[in-house]
Write an enzyme that holds these catalytic residues in place. Structure first.
Site, PDB file in Angstrom:
ATOM      1  N   LYS A 174      -0.703  -0.741  -4.897  1.00  0.00           N
ATOM      2  CA  LYS A 174       0.149  -1.017  -3.738  1.00  0.00           C
ATOM      3  C   LYS A 174       0.162   0.230  -2.860  1.00  0.00           C
ATOM      4  O   LYS A 174       0.537   1.308  -3.310  1.00  0.00           O
ATOM      5  CB  LYS A 174       1.559  -1.362  -4.191  1.00  0.00           C
ATOM      6  N   LYS A 204      -2.513  -4.807  -2.717  1.00  0.00           N
ATOM      7  CA  LYS A 204      -1.600  -5.054  -1.603  1.00  0.00           C
ATOM      8  C   LYS A 204      -1.593  -3.871  -0.660  1.00  0.00           C
ATOM      9  O   LYS A 204      -1.407  -2.762  -1.130  1.00  0.00           O
ATOM     10  CB  LYS A 204      -0.203  -5.268  -2.186  1.00  0.00           C
TER      11      LYS A 204
HETATM   12  C1  PBG Z   1       9.333  -4.091  -2.261  1.00  0.00           C
HETATM   13  C2  PBG Z   1       8.256  -4.821  -1.568  1.00  0.00           C
HETATM   14  C3  PBG Z   1       7.739  -4.634  -0.280  1.00  0.00           C
HETATM   15  C4  PBG Z   1       6.838  -5.673  -0.068  1.00  0.00           C
HETATM   16  C5  PBG Z   1       6.819  -6.431  -1.223  1.00  0.00           C
HETATM   17  N1  PBG Z   1       7.685  -5.879  -2.142  1.00  0.00           N
HETATM   18  C6  PBG Z   1       8.072  -3.652   0.766  1.00  0.00           C
HETATM   19  C7  PBG Z   1       7.763  -2.240   0.594  1.00  0.00           C
HETATM   20  O1  PBG Z   1       7.195  -1.786  -0.396  1.00  0.00           O
HETATM   21  O2  PBG Z   1       8.162  -1.494   1.498  1.00  0.00           O
HETATM   22  C8  PBG Z   1       6.057  -5.917   1.194  1.00  0.00           C
HETATM   23  C9  PBG Z   1       5.694  -7.335   1.427  1.00  0.00           C
HETATM   24  C10 PBG Z   1       5.218  -7.655   2.789  1.00  0.00           C
HETATM   25  O3  PBG Z   1       5.085  -6.784   3.683  1.00  0.00           O
HETATM   26  O4  PBG Z   1       4.992  -8.849   3.016  1.00  0.00           O
HETATM   27  N2  PBG Z   1       9.004  -2.853  -2.776  1.00  0.00           N
END
Ligand code: PBG
Length: 331
Positions: free
Chosen positions: A202, A255
């Site tokens: 991520k 992601k």
């Molecule tokens: C929570 C999380 C996020 C997303 C999914 N889980 C936001 C982040 O990490 O700031 C992003 C999902 C999206 O942008 O559709 N940690």
């Protein structure tokens, strides 16, 4: 043999021929629809309330009852799963609403499983929507996120989701060691059959902007680069995924998705696990904005995007377009 004996256009000359040799298939059963469930309408969720999200046209903050209705619709369209994000009424420094047995995600999970038992419920396990400072874990005095203290709270949160009936838990915090800790905690509490979908690679991405508005989870100070990955690093993404496999992940995730197709492929080859790609909020917002302006054909663009993620190696696609895509695929 080259041209003129070889003519690749021969197999492109009719829909039937193109269909016969198509390499990649996209099915509604591979799609996961994220839902934002808000306690604002009351956790018990008698209210059927829906609040639009300005940065994500077509996506709404839902009360529990509205989320159940949305889940029903998704299931009817053949979508495989919903992924739940909670918006609690109260936030605090530790994010304690995240593991509240009566919390909004726990209540909503149970309600969806009662109403639509065959639809999978996946829960996002993170603290950023529940902490008053908006970081994904607890803060030390120096402002850094305390890894090991956060991992303990995340494990507690995952167990509370499993207890509420979650089919899969999906940690998205990027703390080191959280997959192993969650696996151990689930096993200890009798949930050895609950799979973990790890947000393994991520990245600290600008493409999460609309989500943070939707979930009210932007960090109050600083950013997430101390725990989310540097978008410049591909080898490290594979290391993250392999570590999660060692710690017991059942599925791994990359992601965002669209700018990371190389890593979807690399992670797939390295792990041999089912790989999920998260087509995130900013990717969704770009397509919706361009379609609204008349710059892009929404249907064709969405189906091309989702097919490209499958071609890159994604088995599962998490996307805000899931219902539309399922509808178009059925036509
Ligand atoms: C929570 C999380 C996020 C997303 C999914 N889980 C936001 C982040 O990490 O700031 C992003 C999902 C999206 O942008 O559709 N940690």
């Amino acid at each position: 043999m080259a041209y003129p004996q070889t003519r690749l256009r021969r197999l492109r000359s009719s829909p039937a021929l193109r269909g016969l040799v198509r390499e990649t298939e996209l099915r509604a059963g591979q799609l996961v629809l994220p839902l934002f469930v808000s306690e604002a309408g009351g956790a018990a969720g008698e209210l059927l309330s829906r609040e639009p999200i300005a940065t994500m046209p077509g996506v709404e903050r839902l009360s529990v009852s509205a989320a159940v209705a949305e889940a029903q619709e998704a299931a009817q369209l053949g979508v495989a799963a919903v992924l739940l994000f909670g918006l609690p009424a109260e936030k605090d420094a530790e994010g304690s609403a995240a593991w509240d047995e009566e919390g909004v995600v726990q209540v909503c999970t149970a309600a969806i499983k009662r109403a639509v038992p065959d639809l999978l419920v996946i829960t996002d396990v993170c603290l950023c929507e529940y902490t008053d400072h908006g970081h994904c874990g607890v803060l030390r005095d120096d402002g850094h996120v305390d890894n090991d203290a956060s991992v303990e709270l995340l494990a507690r949160t995952a167990v509370s989701h499993a207890r509420a009936g979650a089919d899969v838990v999906a940690p998205s915090d990027m703390m080191d060691g959280r997959v192993g800790a969650i696996r151990a905690a689930l096993d200890d509490e009798g949930f050895s059959q609950t799979p973990i979908m790890a947000y393994s690679a991520k990245f600290a991405s600008a493409f999460y902007g609309p989500f943070r508005e939707a979930a009210d989870s932007a960090p109050a100070m600083g950013d997430r680069r101390g725990y989310q990955m540097d978008p410049a690093n591909g080898r490290e993404a594979v290391r993250e995924a392999l570590l999660d496999v060692e710690e017991g992940a059942d599925m791994v995730m990359v992601k965002p998705a669209l700018a990371y197709g190389d890593l979807i492929r690399a992670v797939k080859e390295a792990t041999q696990l089912p790989v999920a790609a998260y087509n995130v909020s900013g990717e969704y917002a770009m397509v919706k904005a361009a379609a609204a302006a008349g710059y892009l054909d929404e249907r064709a663009t969405v189906l091309e995007v989702l097919t490209s993620l499958r071609r890159a190696g994604a088995d599962v696609i998490i996307t805000y377009h899931a219902k539309d895509a399922a509808r178009w695929l059925a036509e």
